[in-house]
Design a protein around this motif. Structure first.
Motif, PDB file in Angstrom:
ATOM      1  N   ASN B  30     -44.736   2.509  38.259  1.00  0.00           N
ATOM      2  CA  ASN B  30     -45.661   1.386  38.215  1.00  0.00           C
ATOM      3  C   ASN B  30     -46.342   1.251  39.570  1.00  0.00           C
ATOM      4  OD1 ASN B  30     -47.000  -0.940  37.698  1.00  0.00           O
ATOM      5  ND2 ASN B  30     -45.201  -2.118  37.085  1.00  0.00           N
ATOM      6  N   ALA B  31     -47.611   1.640  39.645  1.00  0.00           N
ATOM      7  CA  ALA B  31     -48.372   1.571  40.902  1.00  0.00           C
ATOM      8  C   ALA B  31     -47.578   2.137  42.078  1.00  0.00           C
ATOM      9  CB  ALA B  31     -48.842   0.147  41.181  1.00  0.00           C
ATOM     10  N   GLY B  32     -47.029   3.329  41.891  1.00  0.00           N
ATOM     11  CA  GLY B  32     -46.370   4.010  42.995  1.00  0.00           C
ATOM     12  C   GLY B  32     -44.898   3.695  43.172  1.00  0.00           C
ATOM     13  N   ILE B  33     -44.375   2.774  42.374  1.00  0.00           N
ATOM     14  CA  ILE B  33     -42.990   2.343  42.536  1.00  0.00           C
ATOM     15  C   ILE B  33     -42.206   2.698  41.274  1.00  0.00           C
ATOM     16  CG2 ILE B  33     -41.605   0.225  42.491  1.00  0.00           C
ATOM     17  CD1 ILE B  33     -42.469   0.838  45.216  1.00  0.00           C
ATOM     18  N   ARG B  35     -39.385   1.752  38.867  1.00  0.00           N
ATOM     19  CA  ARG B  35     -38.688   0.515  38.569  1.00  0.00           C
ATOM     20  C   ARG B  35     -38.394   0.480  37.073  1.00  0.00           C
ATOM     21  NH1 ARG B  35     -40.951  -5.257  40.806  1.00  0.00           N
ATOM     22  NH2 ARG B  35     -39.360  -6.532  39.857  1.00  0.00           N
ATOM     23  N   SER B  56     -36.504   1.670  42.949  1.00  0.00           N
ATOM     24  CA  SER B  56     -36.560   0.796  44.127  1.00  0.00           C
ATOM     25  C   SER B  56     -35.765  -0.473  43.887  1.00  0.00           C
ATOM     26  CB  SER B  56     -37.998   0.405  44.438  1.00  0.00           C
ATOM     27  OG  SER B  56     -38.763   1.534  44.651  1.00  0.00           O
ATOM     28  N   VAL B  57     -36.060  -1.103  42.752  1.00  0.00           N
ATOM     29  CA  VAL B  57     -35.335  -2.317  42.406  1.00  0.00           C
ATOM     30  C   VAL B  57     -34.198  -1.888  41.488  1.00  0.00           C
ATOM     31  CG1 VAL B  57     -35.511  -4.603  41.390  1.00  0.00           C
ATOM     32  CG2 VAL B  57     -37.478  -3.611  42.530  1.00  0.00           C
ATOM     33  N   LEU B 247     -32.567  -6.102  46.754  1.00  0.00           N
ATOM     34  CA  LEU B 247     -32.491  -4.736  46.253  1.00  0.00           C
ATOM     35  C   LEU B 247     -31.053  -4.257  46.107  1.00  0.00           C
ATOM     36  CD1 LEU B 247     -35.460  -2.999  48.079  1.00  0.00           C
ATOM     37  CD2 LEU B 247     -35.430  -4.228  45.935  1.00  0.00           C
ATOM     38  N   LYS B 324     -31.791   2.086  53.282  1.00  0.00           N
ATOM     39  CA  LYS B 324     -33.054   2.796  53.144  1.00  0.00           C
ATOM     40  C   LYS B 324     -34.256   1.875  53.306  1.00  0.00           C
ATOM     41  CE  LYS B 324     -35.419   5.682  49.763  1.00  0.00           C
ATOM     42  NZ  LYS B 324     -35.375   6.190  48.393  1.00  0.00           N
ATOM     43  N   TYR B 325     -34.171   0.663  52.754  1.00  0.00           N
ATOM     44  CA  TYR B 325     -35.345  -0.206  52.773  1.00  0.00           C
ATOM     45  C   TYR B 325     -35.371  -1.171  53.944  1.00  0.00           C
ATOM     46  CZ  TYR B 325     -36.432   1.711  48.225  1.00  0.00           C
ATOM     47  OH  TYR B 325     -36.751   2.569  47.215  1.00  0.00           O
TER      48      TYR B 325
END
Lengths: 143, 348, 326
Positions: B30-33, B35, B56-57, B247, B324-325
């Protein structure tokens, strides 16, 4: 009753000029579009851009901010601050895709009942043309 | 329990088959992520399995959404309308990583504790976890230190292994068996060579985990550091944002707020985090955790000391997302390693 | 290439001063392409400090991030100075904070570091994968990255932050101590990215932002990392009045992002920290850049370049543009 879309417009009017101008329009029996819902504030410099965002979130199709003519501010400089602020805010909203005709600003003095009518009519026509606000209203999303 | 294989290029077909009986959630791009989200036609595309190591999430958002309506009400209707999810619904989570599945088992203890939470538990009951083993873990992963592993299938209903062109599928629980039977026409029989390949992959993946922490003694050590200036070296650079906790697959704190309109409204709960200043602020204005030092201490101590004291298990699965984040390199392994090394003077 | 020995020596001199209580710089991170911000309080810690293109974080953020909890009765507050390392962009943040009277000039000791660009970890990870480099340095037009004993040269635009490719202030605008020699200006900014975005129609713009805003998880890292966001209580988390609800949906996320970028109008110094920290990869700078460009165009104002300036929105000029006012 016609099914035609009639926009809801929230107008933030300053107490000393524009609100008095709207009042004059009323007492002079000048007809202006009833779409406009007026919120009186002490000065156009009081209007926080959050008010504008919140109005759009809560179902306004257009917003009008109106104050004294430059130089006439009851508090001397409130409308100058407001002017800088909303010129930028207008451009920012345009940048995220809010149609530039949704947000308007005007200078209406206490003696300009006729001008108030003209401003409101123009705002109504422009907002009507772009249609209802359906971008980030609160109700339609995930309720 | 049974095992199957299917061709990797047929993944969409497989999800389509599953969707006949289940609501399917999978990692979407979704738009580069990457999830997790519901697989829908016209929605975001499925993330390519080789292109990401984990979402990511974390998929905790499927069982414990960031914003969740508890009940709604409307003036004049009398009473409220609860929005408890249906425990009988059939939901399939496709492609969940073993660490994130392990996190559900940890959070289960909390949401089934003194007050069983129907919102979480009903979703949990209705969900089938189809896990995907990791073949190339991140540099921040340390799952092997916390009882898990890149190919651990203990907390899954169905385990999948990506073998290149094929995906090997093994059912672990009856729930998983039932799901696989419902799509058996799309699956093929597995051969012993598949099993061997996936065993090799397990070994290889585990050897790729680069970071580790020996958790022995940490739950007992952390409370001794309560007032220690030790925490300042990390909290001095903490931004106080919610990345590490939002996260985290095991973080489960929430806030409850009423959203009131003119004639109706709802009560909703939203993720909250102990890293925010307002999390512990009292109505009086007093804040028992006044600075980021106390908040950093709380985050680490809750995971590695308070939770194990209450529930007997460390509330961390080693997914490495918080490392990581984190934009300022606050590294939980670093904190734990240093915490062991700190010498604490005995009181008195 | 900044000499680490000189850097540590100068840092040691600053932190050894009687009137300095802490020093904000960078040290090696535990992994990856980014260094970690370091806050040191003792000269012995100065040997941890480093500077190279992995030092992306803006130390100015940590000057205003420091919390001052109520002190026990009888304890005097420590009012000594804070030492802070500053690249060109970081120094603009310090100036803007002083323009807003967040603190006085003699509250800080600035150790300026001329900079030739810092690494964008997203770009670097795309190129090299999930690894930790042994060495990163800029030599000429190339960036040299050494991973596992193997040196590789890459073009600047492939690994450096977008802000560095249009950097107009490579040298710190204020400094009390300077490490290394000043560097020559190597780039310029024409705001072509803003122009490019503006070619879209309102519907296309919204289509873009709708996707981006709906990704937001409202961790507020963009707000907290911003050197300009230092209000004791933020308007988006206030409960009375609650302008923005806590629920995470498109409506509230849009409201949050508009508020955040709006509050930076005429204040954003383009350190790009907000976009760097975003775990959801939201192109936050696209909003900020638009305002920066417009502020420059409409009011010829550039934040963070003049300590004597007054903040844009608390000043006015009777001749300000009135472009859309009726």
């Amino acid at each position: 009753m016609s099914d035609e879309f009639e926009p809801t417009i929230i107008a933030f009017l300053c107490n000393w000029c524009s609100y008095a101008g709207a009042d004059l329009a009323g007492t002079s029996r000048i007809h202006y579009p009833p779409n406009v819902k007026i919120i009186r504030v002490m000065c156009s410099g009081r209007v926080n851009p959050l008010f504008l965002m919140n109005a759009l979130q809560q179902g306004a199709d257009g917003v009008l901010i109106s104050g004294c003519h430059p130089g006439d501010c009851h508090y001397l400089e409130g409308n100058y601050y407001s002017r800088r602020r909303f010129v930028l805010m207008h451009r920012l909203l345009e940048h995220i895709g809010v149609h530039p005709n949704r947000v308007h600003m005007s200078w209406v003095s206490a003696s300009e009942g006729e001008k108030f009518k003209e401003v409101v009519s123009e705002v109504r026509d422009k907002v009507k043309e772009i249609g209802p606000m359906n971008q980030f209203g609160r109700r339609q999303i995930n309720w | 329990m049974a095992d199957y294989v299917f061709q990797k290029e047929k993944i969409e077909e497989l999800l389509g088959g599953m969707a006949k009986n289940y609501e399917v959630h999978a990692p979407l791009l979704n738009a580069g992520i990457v999830r997790f989200g519901k697989v829908e036609e016209g929605g975001p595309a499925l993330a390519k399995l080789d292109d990401y190591s984990n979402s990511s999430v974390p998929p905790k958002e499927l069982l414990f959404p960031q914003t969740e309506t508890l009940f709604r009400y409307r003036l004049g209707t009398g009473g409220i309308e609860p929005k408890v999810p249906d425990a009988g619904a059939k939901v399939a989570v496709f492609g969940i990583r073993p660490c994130d599945a392990q996190a559900f088992a940890i959070v289960d203890k909390l949401f089934g504790w003194d007050y069983p939470d129907p919102y979480f538990q009903n979703r949990r009951k209705s969900t089938v976890l189809i896990g995907l083993a990791c073949s190339s873990p991140c540099s921040t992963c340390f799952c092997t230190s916390l009882g898990g592993g890149p190919t651990n299938d203990e907390y899954l209903d169905v385990a999948m292994y990506d073998l290149g062109n094929e995906i090997y599928l093994k059912t672990v629980t009856e729930k998983g068996d039932e799901l696989c039977k419902s799509i058996s026409d799309l699956l093929e029989e597995a051969s012993p060579s598949h099993l061997e390949a996936c065993q090799n992959q397990s070994k290889e993946a585990a050897s790729k985990i680069r970071r580790s922490i020996d958790t022995n003694g940490i739950p007992e050590k952390l409370p001794a550091l309560y007032d220690n200036p030790f925490w300042e070296q990390f909290s001095d650079r903490c931004l106080g944002c919610g990345i590490c906790t939002y996260l985290c697959p095991t973080c489960h704190c929430f806030d409850i707020q009423d959203e009131v309109e003119v004639f109706d409204g709802r009560r909703a709960r939203m993720w909250d985090t102990c890293m925010f200043e307002e999390y512990t602020r009292h109505a009086s204005g007093h804040n028992p955790r006044p600075t980021r030092k106390e908040r950093t201490r709380n985050r680490v101590s809750h995971k590695y000391s308070y939770f194990p004291t209450n529930f007997g298990v460390i509330a961390c699965v080693g997914c490495g997302r918080c490392i990581k984040y984190c934009p300022v390199n606050i590294d939980i392994i670093d904190i734990l390693e240093k915490s062991i090394a700190v010498e604490v003077k005995e009181a008195g | 290439m900044v000499d680490q020995g000189e850097l540590r020596q100068k840092a040691k001199e600053v932190i050894s001063r009687e009137d300095v209580r802490r020093l904000i710089g960078w040290k090696r991170g535990t992994y990856g392409f980014e260094a970690a911000p370091a806050v040191i309080k003792d000269p012995s810690e100065a040997d941890e400090l480093v500077f190279d293109p992995t030092c992306v974080q803006n130390p100015a953020s940590f000057v205003t991030l420091e919390e001052k909890p109520p002190l026990p009765r009888g304890v005097e507050p420590d009012l000594r100075k804070v030492g802070v390392f500053a690249k060109g962009c970081d120094s603009r943040a310090l100036i803007q904070q002083m323009v807003e009277q967040a603190y006085e000039r003699d509250h800080i000791v600035v150790i300026g570091i001329p900079c030739r660009g810092v690494i964008d970890h997203r770009k670097a990870e795309k190129l090299f994968g999930d690894v930790t480099p042994d060495l990163v340095e800029i030599s000429g037009d190339k960036v040299v990255i050494e991973i596992g004993g193997e040196k590789r040269e890459v073009a600047r635009e492939d690994v450096l932050m977008a802000k560095c490719l249009r950097c107009r202030y490579p040298n710190p605008l204020i400094s009390d101590v300077l490490v290394g020699g000043e560097v020559e200006k190597f780039a310029d900014d024409d705001f072509s990215d803003v122009d490019e975005f503006e070619k879209k129609s309102p519907a296309e713009k919204w289509e873009f932002w709708e996707k981006e805003f709906s990704k937001c998880i409202r961790c507020y890292s963009c707000r907290n990392v911003c050197p300009m966001c230092y209000c004791p209580e933020c308007v988006v988390t206030r409960l009375k009045p609650q302008w923005t609800r806590r629920s995470v949906d498109l409506s509230e996320n849009t409201s949050y992002h508009i508020e955040r970028s709006w509050h930076l109008a005429g204040r954003c110094i383009e350190c790009m920290e907000c976009e760097r920290v975003c775990p959801m990869d939201i192109p936050i700078m696209t909003l900020n850049r638009k305002l920066t460009r417009d502020v420059k165009e409409l009011f010829s104002y550039e934040p963070g370049t003049d300590v004597e300036a007054s903040p844009l929105l608390t000043s006015y000029n009777p001749q300000d543009p009135e472009e859309y006012i009726m």
